[in-house]
Design a protein around this motif. Structure first.
Motif, PDB file in Angstrom:
ATOM      1  N   ARG A  88      21.452  64.327  47.279  1.00  0.00           N
ATOM      2  CA  ARG A  88      22.610  63.862  46.240  1.00  0.00           C
ATOM      3  C   ARG A  88      23.927  64.074  47.452  1.00  0.00           C
ATOM      4  O   ARG A  88      24.775  63.078  47.138  1.00  0.00           O
ATOM      5  N   HIS A  89      24.580  64.713  48.163  1.00  0.00           N
ATOM      6  CA  HIS A  89      25.249  65.455  48.486  1.00  0.00           C
ATOM      7  C   HIS A  89      25.795  64.960  50.268  1.00  0.00           C
ATOM      8  O   HIS A  89      26.901  64.593  50.627  1.00  0.00           O
ATOM      9  N   ARG A 126      21.178  58.215  45.383  1.00  0.00           N
ATOM     10  CA  ARG A 126      20.542  58.706  43.925  1.00  0.00           C
ATOM     11  C   ARG A 126      18.920  58.193  43.954  1.00  0.00           C
ATOM     12  O   ARG A 126      18.258  58.400  43.261  1.00  0.00           O
ATOM     13  N   ARG A 149      27.042  54.208  38.358  1.00  0.00           N
ATOM     14  CA  ARG A 149      27.961  54.823  39.361  1.00  0.00           C
ATOM     15  C   ARG A 149      27.280  55.778  40.670  1.00  0.00           C
ATOM     16  O   ARG A 149      25.694  55.678  41.212  1.00  0.00           O
ATOM     17  N   GLU A 200      26.525  58.412  44.069  1.00  0.00           N
ATOM     18  CA  GLU A 200      26.100  59.571  43.764  1.00  0.00           C
ATOM     19  C   GLU A 200      27.819  60.332  43.734  1.00  0.00           C
ATOM     20  O   GLU A 200      28.349  59.882  45.275  1.00  0.00           O
ATOM     21  N   ALA A 201      27.885  61.671  43.699  1.00  0.00           N
ATOM     22  CA  ALA A 201      28.737  61.875  43.846  1.00  0.00           C
ATOM     23  C   ALA A 201      28.463  63.619  44.067  1.00  0.00           C
ATOM     24  O   ALA A 201      27.431  63.678  44.215  1.00  0.00           O
ATOM     25  N   GLY A 202      29.439  64.650  42.640  1.00  0.00           N
ATOM     26  CA  GLY A 202      29.444  65.708  43.177  1.00  0.00           C
ATOM     27  C   GLY A 202      30.051  66.286  44.249  1.00  0.00           C
ATOM     28  O   GLY A 202      29.930  66.001  44.928  1.00  0.00           O
TER      29      GLY A 202
END
Lengths: 275, 567
Positions: free
Chosen positions: A140-141, A146, A217, A219-221
């Motif tokens: 993810r990061h 995603r 959206r 991927e973020a976080g």
């Protein structure tokens, strides 16, 4: 020990060992690298099953690499250290021109197998010391994917169930079928499992759709923060690995006659003899 | 803004492969914050109703919807699914398939990140807290019960904050404890002022919801038509309508219908007292005598898996400890117990697929040492019937197994036709098994196992995900099957099935048999309460009257009694 450092540091360590394994041609360097990898592997405190598993992969791989190269090494020069089948031996000797154990082949095989083993040991250590949550964190990061996160998540989540179902399909085949036809046996396994996968896919798709995975959206976080130890480890691993890689590339460019920088003549000599 | 969140007028839904209507609704309006129960037997169009409100039809499943349809002021047919899911959440049957990742924290984290792009630990805890599962935050999905998984799936859905939540057969895959816990989910949804649509046919498990006024209205469907809507207060007065629609009613409701008496509430069991008083004059209930030949003998059985390896020492965790189980000819034996008690492991141990087994297993007097010894003696139907269906037609599916037991092709064909007739599969013999409904597929799976004519039939959770019709049919099939001197073992959570069809139960807890005997006797002994298994409401009344009789028998005797009075 390995599980105490960040998953990113672990992956960088693995990547660095990979780069170094590809860079080194010198047997001594590769032995040192393999010893380091072995120590990293030992730091995961492997149990007897893991030791057996590792041995089962490493020993045959090393053995077959070394022996195959020793027997069938084709490059020159060749130094024969043992004649296994003399060229005048009936049929086999005459057909093959003799079978020999070649010193250069053994060394070449050893180099290749040490490359593989060093990477394999660290790979296993990283795999055993990483949790699924950490793998998703990386996807993810750092990889920002995603789709891949969901795909890997589903694969991991339903792998046990799939194995369990495979076991039940095979059990039923043994209880309920007498066919000796291999194709029919194959069909008896594939059809129920395919039906199961299709139905599972539908329900998972519904779950994904209504969980908002169709939203556009990206991927973020927040990325997890790295500790000082992690930062030092990442920087030093990458520096060492990249330094060796750059030196090797420059030397190769010189050896192939593409680029020659006179100021680096000492480096070329050092790389050829010591790296 | 209007308080009506769902409007349907003159709705007609058709699926492309069918020429008949899948659902017809003249008029239905659902207000914001209402809790609606959609009730109807299998194939009545319940799921289609949920699917058109949530946009599954036509966006995911093909289908044509005619008429006026408005959900939260949008027409789900004309907007993209991305816009619908912000308003409506749809949760399909199995909670096991609704959870995608392997850890509770990952499930929520990735879902929330996916929606908002960021997530804090507080936010994760907030959603878990709403459903009272904050203690599960760092747990693995494998350790959760069906009820806990369902709560987790709903927590994830709440993160999207939809106005309407549709739960399609939420009780289908839950054990009795989790079914009782479902009431908490409904309470929370009402607290959050969500419009909740529950699609179910298990009326007996929903009585508590209706009695606690947690259901505002009940929408009744029959033959793919919306028949009527009732308030929760009206339900108790319309029991005969529910019975006519094929909804399986609780014992007290059935007795009220048999005696022509009105109940005060759905939990009114005074009628049972009345019936039991009357039955006292009919003499004691016959006790079953165990006189059949022993088919299965399990003696001092230990079964387990390796859990830890320390150095050279392998640590085996014994899931089953000192188990003794007998199955005689003509007997249906039930294995019950809470989650993790070892029920499925017992079945697997008999099938010799547990890695560590100690003890003796004899079938038909023969010692079983490997799977090979089970061939021809044991038939096994897993929870998922698809796992044994591998042929292109139903006929072939049964015939291939019949050939093994009969050897002669003509005899095998006759056996196929006989079994198909008994299991109501005659019209489906030419169809591909995987194109059938779940209930039909289950019957094909049973038919193909029965074609082997095994001495012992093992069924793993056969009622999970099945509708009541199918469960009734299954009960009759196994009752007929054991008549020919065979035996059946059923591992199940379904206490209604146990009470109605099983001759003897073994209650497992922590890998040991804690009770065995007649199901009613065991339920009345209080063992179930001790191990945390809920018992049906009528058991308390049976205990009070010290009458050991099955509800099915009570109803039959009462019907007989009323017929005698009438004549």
């Amino acid at each position: 020990m390995l599980h105490k450092i960040n998953i990113l540091s672990r992956l960088v360590l693995l990547l660095s060992i990979n780069i170094l394994a590809l860079t080194f041609d010198n047997v001594k360097n590769l032995i040192i690298l393999t010893v380091i990898s072995f120590l990293i592997w030992l730091s995961t405190k492997p149990n007897i099953d893991r030791i057996k598993f590792t041995a089962l992969i490493v020993v045959p791989t090393m053995w077959s690499f070394v022996l195959m190269q020793g027997l069938f090494y084709s490059a020159e020069p060749k130094t024969v250290i043992l004649v296994i089948v003399p060229p005048n031996f009936p049929i086999i000797g005459q057909l093959t021109g003799g079978l020999y154990l070649i010193y250069q082949g053994l060394i070449y095989g050893l180099v290749q197998s040490l490359r593989m083993v060093s990477v394999l040991l660290v790979g296993l250590a990283v795999a055993w010391s990483s949790t699924e949550t950490e793998v998703f964190q990386v996807l993810r990061h750092y990889l920002k994917s995603r789709k891949l996160t969901v795909a890997v998540g589903i694969a991991v989540r339903f792998l046990d169930e799939f194995q369990e179902n495979l076991k039940l399909v095979r059990l039923n085949m043994r209880l309920m079928s007498e066919t000796k036809n291999i194709f029919r046996k194959f069909i008896n396994i594939v059809v129920p499992l395919t039906a199961y996968i299709i139905r599972k896919t539908y329900t998972i798709t519904l779950a994904l759709v209504y969980r908002g995975f169709t939203l556009t959206r990206q991927e973020a976080g927040e990325r997890p923060k790295l500790s000082m130890i992690d930062k030092i480890l990442i920087i030093s691993c990458l520096s060492v690995a990249l330094a060796f890689a750059v030196m090797k590339i420059l030397t190769l460019l010189f050896l192939y006659g593409i680029l020659y920088i006179p100021q680096l003549s000492y480096l070329y000599t050092w790389v050829v003899y010591h790296v | 803004m209007s308080d009506i969140v769902v409007r349907m007028y003159n709705i007609d839904v058709r699926y492309p492969e069918s020429d008949r209507s899948a659902l017809q609704v003249e008029e239905l309006e659902i207000e914001r914050g209402e809790t609606i129960l959609v009730l109807g037997r299998s194939g009545s169009g319940k799921s289609t109703l949920g699917k058109i409100i949530s946009g599954v039809v036509p966006h995911i499943e093909r289908g044509e919807i005619k008429g006026t349809l408005q959900v939260c002021n949008i027409d789900p047919r004309t907007v993209e699914i991305e816009n619908i899911i912000k308003k409506v959440a749809y949760l399909a049957q199995s909670p096991y398939d609704q959870v995608i990742f392997t850890k509770v924290i990952d499930e929520l984290k990735i879902t929330i990140e996916n929606i908002r792009g960021y997530v804090s630990e507080n936010e994760i805890e907030r959603y878990l807290k709403i459903l009272g599962i904050e203690h599960l935050k760092n747990r693995s999905i494998r350790e959760l019960s069906g009820g806990e998984l369902q709560k987790l799936a709903i927590a994830c859905i709440l993160a999207i904050d939809p106005e309407i939540v549709i739960l399609d057969e939420p009780l289908a895959h839950l054990d009795p404890q989790s079914c009782r816990g479902f009431i908490d989910i409904v309470k929370k949804m009402r607290e959050l002022e969500k419009t909740l649509i529950i699609i179910e046919h298990r009326f007996r498990e929903l009585v508590d919801l209706i009695e606690n006024k947690l259901i505002d209205r009940v929408v009744l469907l029959s033959n793919c038509r919306l028949l009527t809507t009732l308030s929760s207060n009206e339900i108790v007065k319309k029991l005969s309508l529910l019975d006519d629609l094929g909804i399986i009613l609780p014992v007290n409701c059935k007795l009220a219908l048999a005696l022509g008496v009105e109940l005060i509430s759905l939990k009114d069991y005074t009628i049972l007292e009345l019936a039991l008083e009357k039955l006292k004059y009919l003499g004691d209930v016959e006790q079953r005598i165990e006189n059949g030949k022993l088919i299965l003998e399990v003696r001092d059985l230990y079964a387990g898996y390796i859990s830890k390896i320390k150095g050279l020492h392998r640590h085996v965790v014994w899931v089953l400890k000192n188990i003794n189980v007998n199955v005689r000819e003509g007997e249906i034996v039930g294995i019950v117990g809470p989650n993790g008690a070892g029920k499925s492991t017992l079945l697997r141990a008999i099938l010799k697929i547990v890695p560590h087994i100690r003890g003796i297993i004899n079938i038909n007097g023969r010692r079983i040492r490997s799977i090979h010894d089970l061939k021809g003696l044991v038939g096994y139907v897993p929870q998922n019937p698809d796992l044994i269906l591998s042929h292109d037609t139903v006929f072939r599916e049964i015939f291939e197994r019949a050939k093994i037991s009969r050897k002669n092709v003509k005899d095998a064909e006759k056996l196929v036709l006989d079994i198909a007739r008994e299991l109501e599969l005659s019209d489906l013999l030419h169809r591909c098994p995987h194109s059938l409904s779940r209930g039909q597929r289950f019957r094909v799976a049973i038919a193909s196992v029965l074609a082997l004519e095994p001495k012992l039939l093992l069924l793993d959770e056969p009622t999970v995900g099945q509708d009541e019709d199918c469960i009734e049919k299954l009960g009759q099939i196994i009752k007929n099957y054991v008549k020919d001197g065979r035996g059946v073992i059923v591992v199940t959570h379904d206490l209604h099935f146990i009470v109605d069809y099983v001759d003897k139960i073994y209650v497992l807890d922590n890998g040991r048999v804690v009770a065995e005997g007649d199901p009613i006797n065991v339920m009345m002994s209080g063992v179930f309460q001790e191990i945390g298994l809920p018992v049906p409401d009528y058991v308390e009344y049976l205990r009070r009257f010290n009458v050991k009789i099955r509800p099915r028998d009570i109803i039959e005797k009462v019907r007989l009694l009323t017929c005698n009075y009438a004549s």
